[in-house]
Design a protein around this motif. Structure first.
Motif, PDB file in Angstrom:
ATOM      1  N   ASP A 133       0.861  -1.178   0.000  1.00 42.39           N
ATOM      2  CA  ASP A 133       0.000   0.000   0.000  1.00 42.39           C
ATOM      3  C   ASP A 133       0.902   1.233   0.000  1.00 42.39           C
ATOM      4  OD1 ASP A 133      -1.816   2.003   0.319  1.00 42.39           O
ATOM      5  OD2 ASP A 133      -2.721   1.228   2.161  1.00 42.39           O
ATOM      6  N   PHE A 134       1.081   1.837  -1.168  1.00 44.54           N
ATOM      7  CA  PHE A 134       2.020   2.947  -1.303  1.00 44.54           C
ATOM      8  C   PHE A 134       1.572   4.194  -0.549  1.00 44.54           C
ATOM      9  CE2 PHE A 134       3.173   0.230  -4.853  1.00 44.54           C
ATOM     10  CZ  PHE A 134       4.558   0.277  -4.827  1.00 44.54           C
ATOM     11  N   ARG A 135       0.301   4.226  -0.155  1.00 45.23           N
ATOM     12  CA  ARG A 135      -0.184   5.382   0.616  1.00 45.23           C
ATOM     13  C   ARG A 135       0.407   5.401   2.021  1.00 45.23           C
ATOM     14  NH1 ARG A 135      -6.426   4.126  -0.031  1.00 45.23           N
ATOM     15  NH2 ARG A 135      -5.497   2.103   0.539  1.00 45.23           N
ATOM     16  N   THR A 136       0.883   4.266   2.479  1.00 41.77           N
ATOM     17  CA  THR A 136       1.428   4.173   3.841  1.00 41.77           C
ATOM     18  C   THR A 136       2.957   4.217   3.869  1.00 41.77           C
ATOM     19  OG1 THR A 136       1.525   1.741   3.805  1.00 41.77           O
ATOM     20  CG2 THR A 136      -0.564   2.764   4.476  1.00 41.77           C
ATOM     21  N   ILE A 137       3.577   4.371   2.702  1.00 39.94           N
ATOM     22  CA  ILE A 137       5.048   4.322   2.608  1.00 39.94           C
ATOM     23  C   ILE A 137       5.608   5.714   2.373  1.00 39.94           C
ATOM     24  CG2 ILE A 137       6.996   3.453   1.272  1.00 39.94           C
ATOM     25  CD1 ILE A 137       5.369   1.018   0.598  1.00 39.94           C
ATOM     26  N   ARG A 138       6.612   6.059   3.149  1.00 39.43           N
ATOM     27  CA  ARG A 138       7.336   7.317   2.939  1.00 39.43           C
ATOM     28  C   ARG A 138       8.829   6.979   2.769  1.00 39.43           C
ATOM     29  NH1 ARG A 138       7.996  10.944   6.244  1.00 39.43           N
ATOM     30  NH2 ARG A 138       7.659  12.810   4.956  1.00 39.43           N
ATOM     31  N   VAL A 139       9.314   7.182   1.567  1.00 36.65           N
ATOM     32  CA  VAL A 139      10.720   6.910   1.253  1.00 36.65           C
ATOM     33  C   VAL A 139      11.365   8.221   0.814  1.00 36.65           C
ATOM     34  CG1 VAL A 139      12.337   5.595  -0.157  1.00 36.65           C
ATOM     35  CG2 VAL A 139      10.165   4.562   0.541  1.00 36.65           C
ATOM     36  N   ALA A 140      12.450   8.594   1.471  1.00 37.96           N
ATOM     37  CA  ALA A 140      13.097   9.876   1.186  1.00 37.96           C
ATOM     38  C   ALA A 140      13.807   9.861  -0.161  1.00 37.96           C
ATOM     39  CB  ALA A 140      14.092  10.216   2.290  1.00 37.96           C
ATOM     40  N   LYS A 141      13.917  11.048  -0.745  1.00 35.02           N
ATOM     41  CA  LYS A 141      14.740  11.198  -1.938  1.00 35.02           C
ATOM     42  C   LYS A 141      15.415  12.560  -1.903  1.00 35.02           C
ATOM     43  CE  LYS A 141      11.336  12.949  -5.309  1.00 35.02           C
ATOM     44  NZ  LYS A 141      10.706  12.673  -6.632  1.00 35.02           N
ATOM     45  N   GLY A 142      16.496  12.670  -2.649  1.00 36.79           N
ATOM     46  CA  GLY A 142      17.223  13.923  -2.777  1.00 36.79           C
ATOM     47  C   GLY A 142      17.688  14.084  -4.207  1.00 36.79           C
ATOM     48  N   THR A 143      18.352  15.194  -4.491  1.00 39.71           N
ATOM     49  CA  THR A 143      18.790  15.482  -5.850  1.00 39.71           C
ATOM     50  C   THR A 143      20.294  15.710  -5.888  1.00 39.71           C
ATOM     51  OG1 THR A 143      16.663  16.489  -6.426  1.00 39.71           O
ATOM     52  CG2 THR A 143      18.545  17.031  -7.830  1.00 39.71           C
ATOM     53  N   PHE A 144      20.971  14.969  -6.755  1.00 37.93           N
ATOM     54  CA  PHE A 144      22.398  15.179  -6.998  1.00 37.93           C
ATOM     55  C   PHE A 144      22.559  16.300  -8.014  1.00 37.93           C
ATOM     56  CE2 PHE A 144      22.705  10.766  -5.449  1.00 37.93           C
ATOM     57  CZ  PHE A 144      23.729  10.923  -4.531  1.00 37.93           C
ATOM     58  N   ASP A 145      23.345  17.308  -7.630  1.00 39.38           N
ATOM     59  CA  ASP A 145      23.541  18.481  -8.468  1.00 39.38           C
ATOM     60  C   ASP A 145      24.881  19.109  -8.084  1.00 39.38           C
ATOM     61  OD1 ASP A 145      23.534  21.071  -9.597  1.00 39.38           O
ATOM     62  OD2 ASP A 145      21.352  21.171  -9.504  1.00 39.38           O
ATOM     63  N   PHE A 146      25.728  19.410  -9.066  1.00 44.59           N
ATOM     64  CA  PHE A 146      27.044  19.977  -8.768  1.00 44.59           C
ATOM     65  C   PHE A 146      26.947  21.266  -7.947  1.00 44.59           C
ATOM     66  CE2 PHE A 146      29.479  17.686 -12.267  1.00 44.59           C
ATOM     67  CZ  PHE A 146      30.250  16.993 -11.357  1.00 44.59           C
ATOM     68  N   GLU A 147      25.855  22.027  -8.132  1.00 46.76           N
ATOM     69  CA  GLU A 147      25.726  23.292  -7.410  1.00 46.76           C
ATOM     70  C   GLU A 147      25.482  23.065  -5.922  1.00 46.76           C
ATOM     71  OE1 GLU A 147      22.828  25.761  -9.216  1.00 46.76           O
ATOM     72  OE2 GLU A 147      23.886  25.922 -11.135  1.00 46.76           O
ATOM     73  N   GLU A 148      24.875  21.931  -5.570  1.00 52.21           N
ATOM     74  CA  GLU A 148      24.561  21.640  -4.178  1.00 52.21           C
ATOM     75  C   GLU A 148      25.527  20.628  -3.556  1.00 52.21           C
ATOM     76  OE1 GLU A 148      22.416  23.142  -2.378  1.00 52.21           O
ATOM     77  OE2 GLU A 148      21.354  24.279  -3.899  1.00 52.21           O
ATOM     78  N   SER A 149      25.951  19.646  -4.336  1.00 53.22           N
ATOM     79  CA  SER A 149      26.806  18.586  -3.801  1.00 53.22           C
ATOM     80  C   SER A 149      27.707  18.119  -4.935  1.00 53.22           C
ATOM     81  CB  SER A 149      25.933  17.451  -3.254  1.00 53.22           C
ATOM     82  OG  SER A 149      26.720  16.428  -2.705  1.00 53.22           O
ATOM     83  N   CYS A 150      28.038  16.834  -4.970  1.00 53.45           N
ATOM     84  CA  CYS A 150      28.747  16.270  -6.108  1.00 53.45           C
ATOM     85  C   CYS A 150      27.730  15.571  -6.999  1.00 53.45           C
ATOM     86  CB  CYS A 150      29.830  15.313  -5.646  1.00 53.45           C
ATOM     87  SG  CYS A 150      29.185  13.919  -4.709  1.00 53.45           S
ATOM     88  N   LEU A 151      28.182  15.099  -8.141  1.00 49.82           N
ATOM     89  CA  LEU A 151      27.278  14.493  -9.109  1.00 49.82           C
ATOM     90  C   LEU A 151      27.841  13.148  -9.560  1.00 49.82           C
ATOM     91  CD1 LEU A 151      24.648  15.055 -10.638  1.00 49.82           C
ATOM     92  CD2 LEU A 151      25.981  16.214 -12.393  1.00 49.82           C
ATOM     93  N   PRO A 152      27.618  12.093  -8.786  1.00 45.83           N
ATOM     94  CA  PRO A 152      28.153  10.781  -9.158  1.00 45.83           C
ATOM     95  C   PRO A 152      27.430  10.198 -10.364  1.00 45.83           C
ATOM     96  CG  PRO A 152      26.704  10.575  -7.259  1.00 45.83           C
ATOM     97  CD  PRO A 152      26.855  12.045  -7.522  1.00 45.83           C
ATOM     98  N   ASP A 153      28.134   9.360 -11.092  1.00 50.81           N
ATOM     99  CA  ASP A 153      27.527   8.677 -12.238  1.00 50.81           C
ATOM    100  C   ASP A 153      26.407   7.771 -11.731  1.00 50.81           C
ATOM    101  OD1 ASP A 153      26.967   6.814 -14.341  1.00 50.81           O
ATOM    102  OD2 ASP A 153      28.920   7.242 -15.230  1.00 50.81           O
ATOM    103  N   PRO A 154      25.179   7.878 -12.283  1.00 48.84           N
ATOM    104  CA  PRO A 154      24.088   7.020 -11.802  1.00 48.84           C
ATOM    105  C   PRO A 154      24.333   5.531 -12.032  1.00 48.84           C
ATOM    106  CG  PRO A 154      23.430   8.243 -13.767  1.00 48.84           C
ATOM    107  CD  PRO A 154      24.729   8.822 -13.309  1.00 48.84           C
ATOM    108  N   PHE A 155      25.171   5.190 -13.022  1.00 52.64           N
ATOM    109  CA  PHE A 155      25.527   3.783 -13.229  1.00 52.64           C
ATOM    110  C   PHE A 155      26.318   3.266 -12.031  1.00 52.64           C
ATOM    111  CE2 PHE A 155      27.482   0.008 -14.801  1.00 52.64           C
ATOM    112  CZ  PHE A 155      26.761  -0.432 -15.888  1.00 52.64           C
ATOM    113  N   LEU A 156      27.294   4.066 -11.587  1.00 51.98           N
ATOM    114  CA  LEU A 156      28.106   3.665 -10.439  1.00 51.98           C
ATOM    115  C   LEU A 156      27.277   3.658  -9.150  1.00 51.98           C
ATOM    116  CD1 LEU A 156      31.355   5.666 -11.232  1.00 51.98           C
ATOM    117  CD2 LEU A 156      30.958   3.233 -11.575  1.00 51.98           C
ATOM    118  N   LEU A 157      26.344   4.606  -9.026  1.00 49.03           N
ATOM    119  CA  LEU A 157      25.469   4.627  -7.859  1.00 49.03           C
ATOM    120  C   LEU A 157      24.573   3.387  -7.840  1.00 49.03           C
ATOM    121  CD1 LEU A 157      24.703   6.372  -5.389  1.00 49.03           C
ATOM    122  CD2 LEU A 157      22.903   7.385  -6.809  1.00 49.03           C
ATOM    123  N   SER A 158      24.093   2.962  -9.001  1.00 50.35           N
ATOM    124  CA  SER A 158      23.284   1.743  -9.090  1.00 50.35           C
ATOM    125  C   SER A 158      24.111   0.517  -8.733  1.00 50.35           C
ATOM    126  CB  SER A 158      22.712   1.588 -10.505  1.00 50.35           C
ATOM    127  OG  SER A 158      21.916   2.681 -10.865  1.00 50.35           O
TER     128      SER A 158
END
Length: 265
Positions: free
Chosen positions: A211-236
């Protein structure tokens, strides 16, 4: 080493580390996988080493001439050593991109990532690392991440079972007489998978009655202006390693923290 660099979840006190291992012993295990990362396939051992390690120029290694030293192989995260790089891990982080965009990422486009606490320390990890997160995942986000995770877990496992893949032999040669527990555990796992008539690895799937209505999963955004920008392949790839470690069959050896004065920028 702690820094004041902001991570993609807006934490300030963060740590920097490699996604694909930089350890002098562990990284040898990645010499076949790095071919999939680069799209360059080399039968020659020394050429595979160059894809991974890059080339040296004068006193410093040439920037981005190898995957291991690339800026795209780095990320910042609060409590990275405690929760993301621990064995077993307490965090799994996955890019929220379709597989074709992960494979064809251009190196500059920001992207969002899901952060999933897991294991006995999952609650502690959530309270410390996710307290500043500003977004939560949709049902589509969660399904996209689980699809990516399943594909990468399967692909890593299949690469270890490939009879044309001499990674174990090369690793055994490099690790001769080692007493490193992580290295020995990984070698035993690969040997077990290759010797088994029906090798088994846990693959992530969503329960049909979620039941996705009961699930809260955090997310964030990778951006060079805010943090670093790792390759999504390597992150996977790192996400798949952490999932397999959490499931008790760690498919690849992982990396320790990166010194802040390292020359791989």
């Amino acid at each position: 080493q702690q820094t004041t660099r902001v991570d993609f979840l807006y934490n300030i006190q963060t740590e920097k580390a490699h996604l694909l291992s930089n350890d002098k012993l562990y990284h040898v295990a990645y010499e076949q996988i790095v071919q999939a990362i680069t799209g360059l396939f080399e039968a020659d051992f020394n050429k595979r080493r160059k894809l991974l390690n890059g080339m040296k120029g004068q006193s410093r290694r040439l920037n981005d001439s190898g995957i291991k030293h690339s800026k795209y192989n780095k990320m910042y995260l609060q409590k990275q050593d405690c929760y993301f790089d621990a064995t077993p891990p307490s965090l799994i982080i996955l890019p929220l991109l379709p597989l074709e965009q992960i494979q064809g990422w251009d190196g500059v486009t920001p992207y969002s990532a899901l952060v999933l606490p897991c294991g006995d320390s999952g609650k502690a990890a959530a309270s410390e690392v996710l307290r500043n997160a500003r977004e939560t995942c949709s049902e589509t986000d969660i399904r996209t991440a689980i699809t990516t995770l399943a594909v990468f877990v399967k692909d890593i496992a299949e690469s270890l079972l490939d009879t044309d893949n001499d990674v174990l032999e090369e690793f055994n040669f490099t690790a001769e007489n080692t007493t490193d527990r992580s290295a020995l555990t990984w070698m035993r796992l690969v040997q077990h998978l290759r010797q088994s008539l029906s090798p088994t690895i846990s693959i992530p799937v969503l329960k049909p009655d979620v039941d996705f209505r009961t699930i809260r999963v955090a997310k964030g955004t990778f951006d060079f202006e805010e943090s670093c920008l790792p390759d999504p392949f390597l992150l996977s790839l790192k996400g798949a390693i952490n999932f397999s470690s959490f499931a008790g069959t760690k498919l690849m050896p992982a990396c320790s923290l990166l010194p802040e004065d390292s020359d791989d920028e």
